[in-house]
Design an enzyme around this catalytic site. Sequence first.
Site, PDB file in Angstrom:
ATOM      1  N   HIS A  98       0.837  -1.195   0.000  1.00  0.00           N
ATOM      2  CA  HIS A  98       0.000   0.000   0.000  1.00  0.00           C
ATOM      3  C   HIS A  98       0.868   1.239   0.000  1.00  0.00           C
ATOM      4  O   HIS A  98       1.853   1.318   0.723  1.00  0.00           O
ATOM      5  CB  HIS A  98      -0.899   0.014   1.230  1.00  0.00           C
ATOM      6  CG  HIS A  98      -1.824   1.183   1.261  1.00  0.00           C
ATOM      7  ND1 HIS A  98      -2.996   1.215   0.549  1.00  0.00           N
ATOM      8  CD2 HIS A  98      -1.727   2.374   1.883  1.00  0.00           C
ATOM      9  CE1 HIS A  98      -3.601   2.375   0.750  1.00  0.00           C
ATOM     10  NE2 HIS A  98      -2.851   3.101   1.553  1.00  0.00           N
ATOM     11  N   ASP A 110     -14.544   3.513   8.428  1.00  0.00           N
ATOM     12  CA  ASP A 110     -13.531   4.368   7.798  1.00  0.00           C
ATOM     13  C   ASP A 110     -14.153   5.294   6.767  1.00  0.00           C
ATOM     14  O   ASP A 110     -13.784   6.465   6.660  1.00  0.00           O
ATOM     15  CB  ASP A 110     -12.426   3.527   7.151  1.00  0.00           C
ATOM     16  CG  ASP A 110     -11.427   4.417   6.424  1.00  0.00           C
ATOM     17  OD1 ASP A 110     -10.799   5.248   7.093  1.00  0.00           O
ATOM     18  OD2 ASP A 110     -11.303   4.303   5.188  1.00  0.00           O
ATOM     19  N   ARG A 158     -13.619  13.677   8.566  1.00  0.00           N
ATOM     20  CA  ARG A 158     -12.294  14.296   8.751  1.00  0.00           C
ATOM     21  C   ARG A 158     -12.026  15.313   7.659  1.00  0.00           C
ATOM     22  O   ARG A 158     -11.429  16.369   7.894  1.00  0.00           O
ATOM     23  CB  ARG A 158     -11.205  13.215   8.719  1.00  0.00           C
ATOM     24  CG  ARG A 158     -11.137  12.393   9.993  1.00  0.00           C
ATOM     25  CD  ARG A 158     -10.317  11.137   9.782  1.00  0.00           C
ATOM     26  NE  ARG A 158      -8.950  11.417   9.371  1.00  0.00           N
ATOM     27  CZ  ARG A 158      -8.194  10.591   8.645  1.00  0.00           C
ATOM     28  NH1 ARG A 158      -8.663   9.415   8.252  1.00  0.00           N
ATOM     29  NH2 ARG A 158      -6.973  10.927   8.318  1.00  0.00           N
ATOM     30  N   SER A 200      -6.942   4.383   9.553  1.00  0.00           N
ATOM     31  CA  SER A 200      -7.707   4.363   8.307  1.00  0.00           C
ATOM     32  C   SER A 200      -7.062   3.399   7.309  1.00  0.00           C
ATOM     33  O   SER A 200      -7.728   2.529   6.724  1.00  0.00           O
ATOM     34  CB  SER A 200      -7.753   5.790   7.743  1.00  0.00           C
ATOM     35  OG  SER A 200      -8.221   5.802   6.419  1.00  0.00           O
ATOM     36  N   LYS A 257      -8.217  -0.929   6.527  1.00  0.00           N
ATOM     37  CA  LYS A 257      -8.572  -1.430   5.190  1.00  0.00           C
ATOM     38  C   LYS A 257      -7.667  -2.588   4.771  1.00  0.00           C
ATOM     39  O   LYS A 257      -8.123  -3.567   4.166  1.00  0.00           O
ATOM     40  CB  LYS A 257      -8.471  -0.294   4.158  1.00  0.00           C
ATOM     41  CG  LYS A 257      -9.690   0.628   4.222  1.00  0.00           C
ATOM     42  CD  LYS A 257      -9.574   1.796   3.260  1.00  0.00           C
ATOM     43  CE  LYS A 257      -8.636   2.838   3.799  1.00  0.00           C
ATOM     44  NZ  LYS A 257      -8.836   4.199   3.333  1.00  0.00           N
TER      45      LYS A 257
HETATM   46  N1  URA Z   1      -5.266   7.205   2.950  1.00  0.00           N
HETATM   47  C1  URA Z   1      -6.253   6.632   3.665  1.00  0.00           C
HETATM   48  O1  URA Z   1      -6.769   5.595   3.279  1.00  0.00           O
HETATM   49  N2  URA Z   1      -6.631   7.196   4.806  1.00  0.00           N
HETATM   50  C2  URA Z   1      -6.085   8.327   5.297  1.00  0.00           C
HETATM   51  O2  URA Z   1      -6.456   8.776   6.349  1.00  0.00           O
HETATM   52  C3  URA Z   1      -5.061   8.930   4.548  1.00  0.00           C
HETATM   53  C4  URA Z   1      -4.662   8.345   3.363  1.00  0.00           C
END
Ligand code: URA
Length: 433
Positions: A82, A161, A168, A183, A187
């Site tokens: 990621h 999320d 946010r 976050s 995932k």
């Molecule tokens: N990417 C994400 O998935 N979440 C964040 O908070 C920042 C970047």
Amino acid sequence: MRMVDIIANKRDNKELTKEEIEFFINGYTNGEIPDYQASALLMAIFFNDMTPEESADLTMAMVNSGDQIDLSAIDGIKVDKHSTGGVGDTTTLVLAPLVAALDVPVAKMSGRGLGHTGGTIDKLEALKGFHVELTQDDFVNLVNKDKVAVIGQSGNLTPADKLIYALRDVTGTVNSIPLIASSIMSKKIAAGADAIVLDVKVGDGAFMKTEEDAVALAETMVRIGNNVGRRTMAIISSMEEPLGYAVGNANEVKEAIDTLKGEGPADLTELSLTLAAQMAVVGGKAKDLEEARAMLEAVIKDGSALEKFKVFVNNQGGDGSLVDHPENLPQAEYHYDVISEEEGYVEVIDAENIGVAASILGAGRQTKEDEIDLAVGVVLEKKVGDYVNKGDVLAKIAANTEEVDSVVEKVIASYHLGNEQKQTKLIKRIITA
Ligand code: URA
Ligand code: CA
């Protein structure tokens, strides 16, 4: 338990319990806790931070807010990668076949681009016919057979999320290390990989502007992953300029193909090999990075990485012949050179601004509903450290419109020339458990 007490605890810099964190996540996900209370808590977290335990509890509460993908039907150690978001970053297209060519299973869930950052799925769709709408069974079967498949984000993964990210975004609480870490990691954990390799970008074009912050974010994520039994490591890499030369979709597919042939840009090649080597080690195929690197260079050299890319494209409905004939990828109607009016060494190329320029051309979307134009984009001719003479071509623009003045201006403004010949240090640090 009352939400107001949880907010007050965080306001007073007390450590929240697992139960308090779960109360918040569950209540907010099912609509019982209103936005104003959630906003107040997020702002208190922004100012007072979270301990490693709180960050881990927050992550797992978010994982448990929705479905989790079960990849146990896939043989071997499943490794995911990621990136925290870059411009011109096409490493996934290089890495997926490269690592799969070593027989490390790559079962990847990817997203689309939004704003100035590109998305892996959009790029792959430049390969005519390619699609990511696979059933769970097809996905598992493809990975077992050929070691690589990419699927789109499933509907009910980490709903907490989705809600919190949207909140946010409008409450000034995006740039918080525990909030970003939870976050991203929620995932990745919900997506089912056994091991996770993170590419944390640092620089003006990234969430994290300083190396210190990037290291803190990386350490938080690595700790969370390892705490819940997912082997996790992170690379800190520079975003002082876009990655590679191409920024767009079809042009980045071409760049990925070049890289798989061993003829790609130096920075994209280096980052891809560094990340792939980590994946090969955590995936148990190489005993150390040196051995992994040699194996990866070998599959580039003998053509098997490129062949793997072709198989992957064909498996998902794409036209694999494009891999041998990238000139048949979508092409734009108009081509323009961006000419320098100054001279000097390129010291910085504002990556975000180049991303915005490509996005204005149509390579990215402003809202989720926008259609993107796969053929358009920017290809840099000069990178950091290169000398530019007056009249030299800085970059080439591929467009489907003749109105490109604002894009040309943006590209020119992105180039910062000076007297110093700078060398970008691409890989800044490696963070392991
Ligand atoms: N990417 C994400 O998935 N979440 C964040 O908070 C920042 C970047
Ligand atoms: Ca690129």
